[in-house]
Design a protein around this motif. Sequence first.
Motif, PDB file in Angstrom:
ATOM      1  N   ALA A   1      13.872  37.089  45.255  1.00 27.27           N
ATOM      2  CA  ALA A   1      13.719  38.548  45.255  1.00 27.27           C
ATOM      3  C   ALA A   1      14.979  39.220  44.724  1.00 27.27           C
ATOM      4  O   ALA A   1      16.093  38.794  45.010  1.00 27.27           O
ATOM      5  N   GLY A   2      14.760  40.264  43.907  1.00 26.55           N
ATOM      6  CA  GLY A   2      15.892  41.019  43.358  1.00 26.55           C
ATOM      7  C   GLY A   2      16.397  40.464  42.040  1.00 26.55           C
ATOM      8  O   GLY A   2      17.346  41.003  41.485  1.00 26.55           O
TER       9      GLY A   2
ATOM     10  N   HIS B   1       3.867  40.296  43.541  1.00 26.52           N
ATOM     11  CA  HIS B   1       5.268  39.981  43.849  1.00 26.52           C
ATOM     12  C   HIS B   1       6.217  40.400  42.729  1.00 26.52           C
ATOM     13  O   HIS B   1       7.379  40.049  42.729  1.00 26.52           O
TER      14      HIS B   1
ATOM     15  N   ILE C   1      10.054  40.762  43.664  1.00 29.74           N
ATOM     16  CA  ILE C   1      10.208  41.555  44.890  1.00 29.74           C
ATOM     17  C   ILE C   1      10.184  40.693  46.140  1.00 29.74           C
ATOM     18  O   ILE C   1      10.834  41.008  47.136  1.00 29.74           O
ATOM     19  N   ALA C   2       9.421  39.608  46.080  1.00 30.59           N
ATOM     20  CA  ALA C   2       9.220  38.810  47.296  1.00 30.59           C
ATOM     21  C   ALA C   2       9.789  37.414  47.114  1.00 30.59           C
ATOM     22  O   ALA C   2      10.011  36.960  45.995  1.00 30.59           O
ATOM     23  N   GLY C   3      10.030  36.775  48.225  1.00 30.28           N
ATOM     24  CA  GLY C   3      10.466  35.375  48.192  1.00 30.28           C
ATOM     25  C   GLY C   3      11.957  35.234  48.025  1.00 30.28           C
ATOM     26  O   GLY C   3      12.706  36.205  47.977  1.00 30.28           O
ATOM     27  N   ARG C   4      12.392  33.989  47.890  1.00 33.82           N
ATOM     28  CA  ARG C   4      13.826  33.726  47.854  1.00 33.82           C
ATOM     29  C   ARG C   4      14.462  34.145  46.543  1.00 33.82           C
ATOM     30  O   ARG C   4      15.674  34.215  46.434  1.00 33.82           O
TER      31      ARG C   4
END
Lengths: 137, 90
Positions: A16-17, A46, A11-14
Amino acid sequence: MFEIGRLCIKIAGRDAGLKCVIVDTVDKFTVLVDGQTRRRKCNIKHLEPLEQVFKISKNAPRAEIVRVFKELKIELKETKPKKKSERPIKVRKKKQKPVKQSAKKIEKEAVKVKPKPQQEEKVSVAKEPVKKEEKSK
Amino acid sequence: MPRPRYRSRKLKRVKKKVPGGATKLSYKKKTPKIHKCAECKKELKGIPRLKATKAKHVPKTKKKVSRLYGGFLCGTCARKKLKNQARLSK
């Protein structure tokens, strides 16, 4: 909830997804993940867990995770670690030393070259003193 | 009366001293507003306020956040959106 083999979305950071699988549990709050993301430690906060759980060994190698993602019809990018290229070291240019020539060779060259410079020198010598006289006047 | 294109307020008015000593009006382009999150309207961080002329000389990585939805949503809103997407996909 966050056991080994659980499919998650980051979910978080570079990253994400991107989808990943839990490979190892490091701590109460941290796990090791791998998949579309980089292989790295990750906080549970995360991650968003999905339904699927795969059977993989603890600290599974990359090849095993590639197999898991093939079942999901996701192809992982295979990245090889970069080879460290050596920096080109600059080398100072060395001044060429005057080559010692034998006495015979110098004489031979002098004979070849002599006739031309003698004429030029005479002309140059003749011009210079004229200019100096003009300035002095 | 100023020229027609200078009558609108899209340009900022600046008083400047001329070499002769007098002050004159000159017109300047405004700096853009702070970028805001599309959902919660919070100010976004890591995105510089640059005019288009200067922004084109700055690399892309320095003009946005490298996260998904970076430069459009704030971190918390992006996280919420990704969570919802993951839960709906189940």
